[in-house]
Design a protein around this motif. Sequence first.
Motif, short mmCIF file in Angstrom:
data_model
loop_
_atom_site.label_atom_id
_atom_site.label_comp_id
_atom_site.label_asym_id
_atom_site.label_seq_id
_atom_site.Cartn_x
_atom_site.Cartn_y
_atom_site.Cartn_z
N LEU A 163 0.82 -1.21 0.00
CA LEU A 163 0.00 0.00 0.00
C LEU A 163 0.85 1.26 0.00
O LEU A 163 0.53 2.24 -0.70
N GLU A 164 1.95 1.25 0.78
CA GLU A 164 2.79 2.45 0.84
C GLU A 164 3.45 2.71 -0.50
O GLU A 164 3.57 3.87 -0.94
N ARG A 165 3.86 1.66 -1.17
CA ARG A 165 4.46 1.82 -2.50
C ARG A 165 3.46 2.47 -3.45
O ARG A 165 3.81 3.36 -4.24
N LEU A 166 2.22 2.03 -3.39
CA LEU A 166 1.19 2.58 -4.26
C LEU A 166 0.88 4.03 -3.89
O LEU A 166 0.68 4.88 -4.77
N ARG A 167 0.86 4.34 -2.60
CA ARG A 167 0.61 5.73 -2.18
C ARG A 167 1.71 6.67 -2.65
O ARG A 167 1.48 7.85 -2.91
N GLN A 168 2.93 6.13 -2.75
CA GLN A 168 4.06 6.94 -3.22
C GLN A 168 4.04 7.14 -4.73
O GLN A 168 4.83 7.91 -5.27
N GLY A 169 3.14 6.45 -5.41
CA GLY A 169 3.03 6.60 -6.86
C GLY A 169 4.14 5.92 -7.64
O GLY A 169 4.43 6.30 -8.78
N LEU A 170 4.76 4.90 -7.06
CA LEU A 170 5.84 4.21 -7.76
C LEU A 170 5.26 3.38 -8.91
O LEU A 170 4.16 2.83 -8.81
N PRO A 171 6.00 3.26 -10.00
CA PRO A 171 5.47 2.60 -11.20
C PRO A 171 5.56 1.09 -11.14
O PRO A 171 6.17 0.51 -10.23
#
Length: 287
Positions: A163-171
């Motif tokens: 979830l944190e990776r997605l919140r950071q907008g990582l591709p």
Amino acid sequence: MNRVFIVGYGDIGQRVAQRWLQTDAEVFALGRNVDVADSAITPLRADLDRPQTLADLPTQAAVIYYFAPPPAEGERDTRLENFLGAVSGAALPRRIIYISTSGVYGDRRGAWVTEATAPQPDTPRAQRRLAAELALQTWAKRYDVPCVILRVGGIYGPGRLPLERLRQGLPVLRRDLAPPTNRIHADDLAHICQAAAAAPGMRPIYNVCDDQASTMSDYFIAVAEHAGLPRPREIDWQQAEAEFSPTMLSYLRESRRMDTSKLHRELDVELRYPRLEQGLAACLAES
């Protein structure tokens, strides 16, 4: 099977412990800083890197689950070797169940692998896992103790989602370029671990994943959709090599599909979450 001994009391260890407590088993949990919230579980604090702390373990006639990771460096799993040295002789267990990784098969370019497929690990971490498998099998044959090896795909579950990776907008890698991967819900893995205590044979190996081969990009996108987060942007390989970590790239450069027919046939396991969307719905309902 009234004594269960868990080495490495993390998320999966805790789930397995709770399953065995429901059968009135006596459960021990070993770790360097093991924190046990359930008073029915006996904590044992020891350091697998220091063999002198492993004396007099109550492993006799126990079902042992070995979940501790190998060292971060080297060619062997010295932690497992230290533990096996401590449980020899009078402390022999009834059975040892070891969680390994599907990474021992190496890159198969999306081909199907069975337990009969010869391992060819590509990364140091997978090579250490294979070395651990071989060390355990050698020890088990010497002492005539059954052992079970579970070659597990990526584990997801409550508290384990990106979830944190997605919140950071990582591709993510573009879906049409992403290779096939395998995964399993943490609850289903714990169920399989318990079932493995009754596995037939002396040294069986099982592939462990759900019934849906997909890609890592599919996984990240599905998590975003279920969690109501923005869909991650998709990039090509050239961009991925510039933006992704070496660890992420190493996962993406390996691809295989795991055949789990032996698991279902011999352990008669019925998955609670055979497909990713079922598991994600349950994960987010618990959060």
